[in-house]
Write a protein that holds these residues in place. Structure first.
Motif, PDB file in Angstrom:
ATOM      1  N   ALA A  73       0.702  -1.216   0.126  1.00 34.10           N
ATOM      2  CA  ALA A  73      -0.179  -0.131  -0.004  1.00 34.10           C
ATOM      3  C   ALA A  73       0.829   1.343   0.127  1.00 34.10           C
ATOM      4  CB  ALA A  73      -0.852  -0.018   1.362  1.00 34.10           C
ATOM      5  N   LEU A  74       0.607   2.167  -0.966  1.00 31.28           N
ATOM      6  CA  LEU A  74       1.130   3.536  -0.661  1.00 31.28           C
ATOM      7  C   LEU A  74       0.820   4.013   0.472  1.00 31.28           C
ATOM      8  CD1 LEU A  74       0.469   5.156  -4.309  1.00 31.28           C
ATOM      9  CD2 LEU A  74       2.895   4.476  -3.103  1.00 31.28           C
ATOM     10  N   ALA A  75       1.761   4.878   1.498  1.00 29.57           N
ATOM     11  CA  ALA A  75       1.442   5.516   2.688  1.00 29.57           C
ATOM     12  C   ALA A  75      -0.006   6.217   2.646  1.00 29.57           C
ATOM     13  CB  ALA A  75       2.552   6.224   2.920  1.00 29.57           C
ATOM     14  N   ALA A  76      -0.054   7.152   1.392  1.00 32.80           N
ATOM     15  CA  ALA A  76      -0.900   8.111   1.181  1.00 32.80           C
ATOM     16  C   ALA A  76      -2.403   7.181   1.019  1.00 32.80           C
ATOM     17  CB  ALA A  76      -0.846   8.934   0.076  1.00 32.80           C
ATOM     18  N   VAL A  77      -2.484   6.053   0.458  1.00 30.46           N
ATOM     19  CA  VAL A  77      -3.496   5.379   0.293  1.00 30.46           C
ATOM     20  C   VAL A  77      -4.002   4.736   1.658  1.00 30.46           C
ATOM     21  CG1 VAL A  77      -4.628   2.983  -0.787  1.00 30.46           C
ATOM     22  CG2 VAL A  77      -3.186   4.485  -1.887  1.00 30.46           C
ATOM     23  N   ALA A  78      -3.094   4.150   2.381  1.00 24.56           N
ATOM     24  CA  ALA A  78      -3.281   3.760   3.846  1.00 24.56           C
ATOM     25  C   ALA A  78      -3.698   4.692   4.777  1.00 24.56           C
ATOM     26  CB  ALA A  78      -2.104   3.098   4.400  1.00 24.56           C
ATOM     27  N   GLN A  79      -3.271   5.961   4.503  1.00 25.44           N
ATOM     28  CA  GLN A  79      -3.712   7.216   5.394  1.00 25.44           C
ATOM     29  C   GLN A  79      -5.300   7.401   5.163  1.00 25.44           C
ATOM     30  OE1 GLN A  79      -1.917   8.761   7.998  1.00 25.44           O
ATOM     31  NE2 GLN A  79      -4.189   9.330   8.514  1.00 25.44           N
ATOM     32  N   THR A  80      -5.531   7.550   3.747  1.00 27.54           N
ATOM     33  CA  THR A  80      -6.959   7.663   3.490  1.00 27.54           C
ATOM     34  C   THR A  80      -7.956   6.905   3.932  1.00 27.54           C
ATOM     35  OG1 THR A  80      -6.255   8.780   1.188  1.00 27.54           O
ATOM     36  CG2 THR A  80      -8.419   8.052   1.247  1.00 27.54           C
ATOM     37  N   VAL A  81      -7.620   5.701   3.940  1.00 25.87           N
ATOM     38  CA  VAL A  81      -8.185   4.308   4.238  1.00 25.87           C
ATOM     39  C   VAL A  81      -8.556   4.683   5.744  1.00 25.87           C
ATOM     40  CG1 VAL A  81      -8.712   2.009   4.874  1.00 25.87           C
ATOM     41  CG2 VAL A  81      -7.996   2.784   2.627  1.00 25.87           C
ATOM     42  N   THR A  82      -7.503   5.015   6.702  1.00 30.59           N
ATOM     43  CA  THR A  82      -7.453   5.200   7.965  1.00 30.59           C
ATOM     44  C   THR A  82      -8.446   6.419   8.335  1.00 30.59           C
ATOM     45  OG1 THR A  82      -5.234   4.179   8.380  1.00 30.59           O
ATOM     46  CG2 THR A  82      -6.237   5.723  10.144  1.00 30.59           C
ATOM     47  N   ASN A  83      -8.304   7.480   7.594  1.00 34.40           N
ATOM     48  CA  ASN A  83      -9.088   8.474   7.761  1.00 34.40           C
ATOM     49  C   ASN A  83     -10.690   8.341   7.469  1.00 34.40           C
ATOM     50  OD1 ASN A  83      -6.861  10.052   8.574  1.00 34.40           O
ATOM     51  ND2 ASN A  83      -6.761  10.923   6.724  1.00 34.40           N
ATOM     52  N   ASN A 316     -17.669  -3.093  -0.914  1.00 38.26           N
ATOM     53  CA  ASN A 316     -16.459  -2.931  -0.281  1.00 38.26           C
ATOM     54  C   ASN A 316     -16.108  -1.431  -0.488  1.00 38.26           C
ATOM     55  OD1 ASN A 316     -13.909  -2.908   0.727  1.00 38.26           O
ATOM     56  ND2 ASN A 316     -13.043  -4.558  -0.699  1.00 38.26           N
ATOM     57  N   VAL A 317     -16.653  -0.635   0.443  1.00 34.29           N
ATOM     58  CA  VAL A 317     -16.435   0.802   0.573  1.00 34.29           C
ATOM     59  C   VAL A 317     -14.910   1.215   0.522  1.00 34.29           C
ATOM     60  CG1 VAL A 317     -16.980   3.250   1.352  1.00 34.29           C
ATOM     61  CG2 VAL A 317     -18.769   1.366   1.060  1.00 34.29           C
ATOM     62  N   LEU A 318     -14.390   0.839   1.492  1.00 31.18           N
ATOM     63  CA  LEU A 318     -12.706   0.990   1.883  1.00 31.18           C
ATOM     64  C   LEU A 318     -12.169   0.692   0.584  1.00 31.18           C
ATOM     65  CD1 LEU A 318     -12.716   0.241   5.555  1.00 31.18           C
ATOM     66  CD2 LEU A 318     -13.192   2.776   4.516  1.00 31.18           C
ATOM     67  N   GLY A 319     -12.236  -0.497  -0.094  1.00 31.07           N
ATOM     68  CA  GLY A 319     -11.609  -0.921  -1.012  1.00 31.07           C
ATOM     69  C   GLY A 319     -11.745  -0.081  -2.139  1.00 31.07           C
ATOM     70  N   ALA A 320     -12.866   0.398  -2.489  1.00 32.88           N
ATOM     71  CA  ALA A 320     -12.991   1.306  -3.618  1.00 32.88           C
ATOM     72  C   ALA A 320     -12.549   2.677  -3.305  1.00 32.88           C
ATOM     73  CB  ALA A 320     -14.671   1.867  -3.824  1.00 32.88           C
ATOM     74  N   VAL A 321     -12.605   3.156  -2.113  1.00 35.11           N
ATOM     75  CA  VAL A 321     -12.020   4.391  -1.879  1.00 35.11           C
ATOM     76  C   VAL A 321     -10.448   4.370  -2.000  1.00 35.11           C
ATOM     77  CG1 VAL A 321     -11.320   5.974   0.260  1.00 35.11           C
ATOM     78  CG2 VAL A 321     -13.585   5.367  -0.290  1.00 35.11           C
ATOM     79  N   ALA A 322      -9.765   3.053  -1.477  1.00 34.69           N
ATOM     80  CA  ALA A 322      -8.303   3.048  -1.972  1.00 34.69           C
ATOM     81  C   ALA A 322      -7.806   3.049  -2.981  1.00 34.69           C
ATOM     82  CB  ALA A 322      -8.148   1.718  -1.108  1.00 34.69           C
ATOM     83  N   ILE A 323      -8.544   2.261  -3.991  1.00 26.13           N
ATOM     84  CA  ILE A 323      -8.298   2.574  -5.620  1.00 26.13           C
ATOM     85  C   ILE A 323      -8.364   3.863  -6.085  1.00 26.13           C
ATOM     86  CG2 ILE A 323      -8.999   1.682  -7.819  1.00 26.13           C
ATOM     87  CD1 ILE A 323     -10.279  -0.839  -6.708  1.00 26.13           C
ATOM     88  N   ALA A 324      -9.248   4.567  -5.487  1.00 29.42           N
ATOM     89  CA  ALA A 324      -9.397   5.974  -5.775  1.00 29.42           C
ATOM     90  C   ALA A 324      -8.164   6.733  -5.545  1.00 29.42           C
ATOM     91  CB  ALA A 324     -10.564   6.706  -5.853  1.00 29.42           C
TER      92      ALA A 324
END
Length: 450
Positions: A73-83, A316-324
């Motif tokens: 995971a890119l750090a930016a992607v992980a942070q988006t999911v966490t937020n 899978n909302v978080l999965g979709a948000v992570a891709i975006a």
């Protein structure tokens, strides 16, 4: 690019006009790498400093050279999911504020992805579990013959091998030739010989990394009355893809190849076939209305049109948000810089492997000039598993061994027992490549000394 929800909401916003969905994680444009002696990673990935034990007793930083299987995971992607977690709620059917926020986040992810791949305004963007699920959905919606190459990953081969409803076979497999030009000519001949509904082809080999000319493939399909589906699982993290510019009718890829390993994928493409097909899954969300007749045995069901038709159940909302979020992050880095970074690493790896006696890189085409960050290779005198275990236990390197879910291709290349694959990306530096080359040199030197 449209932003995706990353920072917590601080003020309520109506569902129809949601508040800005992201406070972007800073990701400035990178300066092109010019020092070929030291090539640093291009972006921060989760687990970059993870250490692993070696059989020598040392503990070393893990060298992840298995990006083609699942990219970190890119750090930016992980942070988006966490937020996003603090505001996670039901989608589409909730009146509460967090349900509206989550629904907005989910639907906005579609638009970010649409923009990322330069899709048409009326293309459907359907979320799936990954590339395999997306192609199975496409197969479910396709009527008529499908033409494929014999170099495909099983995900773009086996779904088409299922018999048609009348029991007949609908897949027509074309053998790849020694050159890309001859292969394209063989595809044209096959499509011209008999009508087909679809040409389904990989954009980049998951075994060798060789990139096919998708624009030329699309032209071949269209002038012979077929549509084209591109399996871009190994391409979208490495190259800019334009569905409009390349003439792509359907595009599929997985989040976990795109630095968003949160269990989602996507099918993007023309909506008519998808709306004409029965829902991929029957269940809530896909149905617009359901009623029983007077006897209680006659069920009247009206199905939704559009993406909802094939997204039954809670998505899978978080999965979709992570891709975006990954799409946004890659755009922020810039594909011109991604391409240069990978070219320098790929040249370094190819040059290093060429110096080691007994190591042979795999190639499909004699005339291929473009590859993503993938190198499949064989080591004389060692099984693929022996090589992979040695690299892991002695040098803390992670690679893939086996037949990479591409058995027909490995068989035709002369490696029925499989091969070894090293693959890299944004989190890879020259030190990882050098460690791999050094470990392989040690392995082959020891074998010759026996």
């Amino acid at each position: 690019m449209t932003a995706v929800l990353s920072a917590p909401f601080t003020t309520p916003a109506p569902f129809t006009t949601p508040a800005p969905l992201t406070t972007p994680v800073p990701s400035p444009r990178h300066t092109p790498v010019v020092d070929t002696e030291t090539i640093p990673p291009l972006a921060q990935v989760v687990g970059a400093d993870e250490c692993v034990p070696c059989s020598t007793g040392e503990t070393v930083r893990y060298a992840n050279l298995d990006y083609a299987a699942s990219a970190p995971a890119l750090a930016a992607v992980a942070q988006t999911v966490t937020n996003s977690l603090s505001q996670y709620a039901s989608v589409h059917r909730g009146a509460g504020h967090l349900s509206q926020v989550t629904t907005a986040r989910y639907e906005q992810a579609r638009e970010v992805i649409r923009d990322f791949v330069r899709a048409r305004a009326d293309d459907a963007v359907v979320f799936t579990r990954g590339t395999t699920d997306a192609i199975n959905l496409a197969a479910h919606a396709t009527r008529g013959d499908v033409v494929v190459l014999d170099i495909e990953h099983h995900a773009n081969l086996l779904p088409w091998c299922a018999p048609a409803r009348d029991g007949s076979s609908r897949v027509r497999v074309v053998g790849a030739c020694a050159t890309i030009d001859d292969t394209l000519a063989a595809l044209e001949a096959e499509l011209a010989a008999a009508p087909a509904a679809l040409l389904a082809v990989t954009a980049a080999s998951n075994v060798t990394g060789e990139v096919l000319p998708i624009g030329r493939l699309a032209s071949i399909a269209h002038r012979n009355g077929a549509r084209i589906l591109i399996d871009a699982a190994q391409l979208v993290a490495h190259r800019r893809v334009s569905m409009v510019g390349h003439g792509i009718d359907y595009l599929v890829f997985s989040g976990h190849k795109l630095y968003a390993p949160f269990g989602a994928g996507v099918l993007i493409g023309r909506q008519d076939w998808l709306d004409a097909a029965e829902p991929y899954l029957a269940g809530g969300g896909a149905s617009a209305s359901v009623s029983f007749g007077d006897t209680g045995t006659d069920t009247a069901i009206a199905w939704h049109a559009g993406p909802a038709r094939h997204e039954a159940g809670s998505p899978n909302v978080l999965g979709a948000v992570a891709i975006a979020a990954a799409c946004e992050a890659l755009d922020a880095v810039g594909f011109e810089h991604i391409g240069l970074h990978e070219e320098l690493l790929r040249a370094r790896l190819d040059d290093g492997l060429a110096t080691i006696d007994g190591v042979t890189e795999l190639r499909i085409f004699e005339d291929s000039t473009d590859r993503v960050g993938i190198a499949g290779f064989d080591v004389d005198g060692h099984t693929p598993r022996e090589v992979a275990v040695f690299l892991s236990e002695r040098a803390g390197i992670g690679v893939r061994d086996g037949k990479f879910c591409a058995h027909p291709l490995l068989n035709r290349l002369g490696y029925p027992d499989g091969a070894v694959r090293a693959s890299f990306g944004l989190g890879t530096g020259s030190g990882d490549i050098d460690r791999l080359v050094g470990a392989l040199a040690t392995l082959t030197t020891r074998a010759r000394a026996r």
